[in-house]
Design a protein around this motif. Structure first.
Motif, PDB file in Angstrom:
ATOM      1  N   TYR A  23      36.113  62.889 -49.901  1.00  0.00           N
ATOM      2  CA  TYR A  23      35.476  61.784 -50.628  1.00  0.00           C
ATOM      3  C   TYR A  23      34.014  62.166 -50.794  1.00  0.00           C
ATOM      4  CZ  TYR A  23      33.668  57.066 -51.574  1.00  0.00           C
ATOM      5  OH  TYR A  23      33.038  55.966 -52.119  1.00  0.00           O
ATOM      6  N   ARG A  46      33.820  59.802 -55.398  1.00  0.00           N
ATOM      7  CA  ARG A  46      34.951  60.449 -56.045  1.00  0.00           C
ATOM      8  C   ARG A  46      35.918  60.973 -54.988  1.00  0.00           C
ATOM      9  NH1 ARG A  46      33.343  65.206 -59.957  1.00  0.00           N
ATOM     10  NH2 ARG A  46      32.675  66.054 -57.953  1.00  0.00           N
ATOM     11  N   GLN A  73      39.059  63.370 -54.036  1.00  0.00           N
ATOM     12  CA  GLN A  73      39.696  64.596 -54.492  1.00  0.00           C
ATOM     13  C   GLN A  73      40.693  65.099 -53.448  1.00  0.00           C
ATOM     14  OE1 GLN A  73      36.046  66.911 -55.088  1.00  0.00           O
ATOM     15  NE2 GLN A  73      36.415  66.832 -57.302  1.00  0.00           N
ATOM     16  N   TRP A 133      39.493  71.834 -55.737  1.00  0.00           N
ATOM     17  CA  TRP A 133      39.734  70.402 -55.551  1.00  0.00           C
ATOM     18  C   TRP A 133      40.138  69.776 -56.870  1.00  0.00           C
ATOM     19  CZ3 TRP A 133      39.617  68.421 -50.670  1.00  0.00           C
ATOM     20  CH2 TRP A 133      39.013  69.226 -49.689  1.00  0.00           C
ATOM     21  N   ASP A 160      40.837  65.988 -58.899  1.00  0.00           N
ATOM     22  CA  ASP A 160      40.478  64.570 -58.851  1.00  0.00           C
ATOM     23  C   ASP A 160      41.721  63.692 -58.720  1.00  0.00           C
ATOM     24  OD1 ASP A 160      37.726  65.000 -59.075  1.00  0.00           O
ATOM     25  OD2 ASP A 160      37.811  65.021 -61.271  1.00  0.00           O
TER      26      ASP A 160
END
Length: 339
Positions: free
Chosen positions: A39, A52, A54, A78, A80
């Motif tokens: 995060y 965000r 991921q 990574w 999303d």
């Protein structure tokens, strides 16, 4: 308490914070599909301010539950998670909504992720059911280089199994709690794993057993490209400083030492990378392991070998795995003193 929806609605288990970036690394205790997440907060230090979510993607490894090689570095990326609040997939309520989004975007599948901790620029986390024996492993992740590798793999349910909570000791070692997977064990244990990890040593006694020679591979923090020999003259209570053997191959893998009279014989693959490990190499020393000569006995895959002499003859047998873990069978080759 107030929920931080942006951190995802999944089977949260553990979290570790990188104090330099504020990034939160999170494990998911789920199976058969689990994700390892990060995060990235919009404001470091304020998770509730949004961010965000991921999921980790290990290059060319969509499935991280099995067939990992010890200390083999793998590249990390990574992906999303489009909707962190979608905890369920349409039509069911099994709680795999977030991990399903990550897998669809190319993220890697783990299984039963447990403990997670951060120290000295590294993130460590455990899988209780991962590995060849489905009895757990420990991974180390380097966020700066975006690399991940395995530092421990349980050999089976009757060994130290089901690694769960994990912390880093003040001396740099890992302290790991066991969530045992076999009731044949009398109790659950807490284990320590040194920063160097295993070094796959092999030892034999010289003379009456008081003098011992041990030969091992270098560990992950030793940079000299050579096998290492140590001697003990007090039944193994104390050991000499490292002696580096420059006249034999030095792959980061297991080798086995055998004593026959005045001779020391060592068997190993010449190269550990790239896989498969090959060719098979036999080394001989008549000077207590100080100098060695060697010869190739098997040009193809050769790993996890062992050696012995057939009683009453001058013939030696070396057994080895043809491929990494015996996938293509176990083989035996024979050679003589003259060879």
């Amino acid at each position: 308490p107030e929920p931080i929806y942006a951190m995802g609605q999944f089977y949260h288990e553990a979290v570790a914070i990188d104090p330099a970036t504020g990034i939160a690394y999170m494990t998911e205790d789920n199976g058969p599909n689990a994700g390892f997440y990060r995060y990235v907060p919009a404001e470091p230090g304020r998770l509730q301010a949004g961010g965000r979510l991921q999921m980790m993607k290990v290059d060319q490894r969509p499935d991280m539950s099995d067939y990992l090689q010890m200390r083999l570095e793998m590249d990390v990326g990574w992906v999303d998670i489009p909707d962190p609040t979608q905890g369920f997939t349409r039509g069911n309520r099994n709680g795999d909504g977030v991990v399903s989004q990550g897998l669809a975007a190319g993220g890697s599948r783990f299984i039963a992720l447990e403990g997670c901790t951060y120290a000295e620029g590294r993130v460590y986390f455990t899988s209780k059911l991962g590995g060849r024996a489905t009895s757990g492993y420990v991974l180390e992740y380097d966020p700066l280089r975006e690399k991940i590798w395995m530092v421990y793999e349980s050999q089976g349910h009757d060994h130290f199994s089901g690694p769960d909570n994990i912390v880093v000791s003040p001396r740099g070692g890992l302290v790991i709690c066991e969530d045992r997977l076999s009731m044949n064990k009398e109790a659950q244990t807490v284990a320590g794993l040194t920063p160097e990890g295993g070094n796959e040593a092999s030892a034999v006694a010289i003379d009456d057993g008081r003098r011992i020679i041990m030969i091992r591979r270098r560990n992950s923090r030793e940079t000299t490209p050579a096998r290492i020999v140590n001697y003990s003259d007090d039944f193994g209570l104390t050991w000499t400083p490292n002696t580096y053997v420059q006249d034999m191959p030095s792959p980061l893998c297991l080798g086995v030492l055998f004593k026959d009279g005045e001779k020391l014989i060592f068997t190993q693959p010449a190269l550990a990378q790239p896989l498969p490990r090959m060719p098979g190499w036999i080394c001989v020393s008549t000077y207590e392991g100080r100098t060695w000569t060697g010869k190739i006995i098997q040009k193809g895959p050769f790993s996890y070998s062992d050696i012995d002499r057939i009683p009453g003859t001058d013939i030696y047998s070396v057994a080895y795995s043809h491929a990494m873990h015996g996938e293509l069978g176990m083989y035996i080759r024979f050679f003589t003193e003259e060879w």
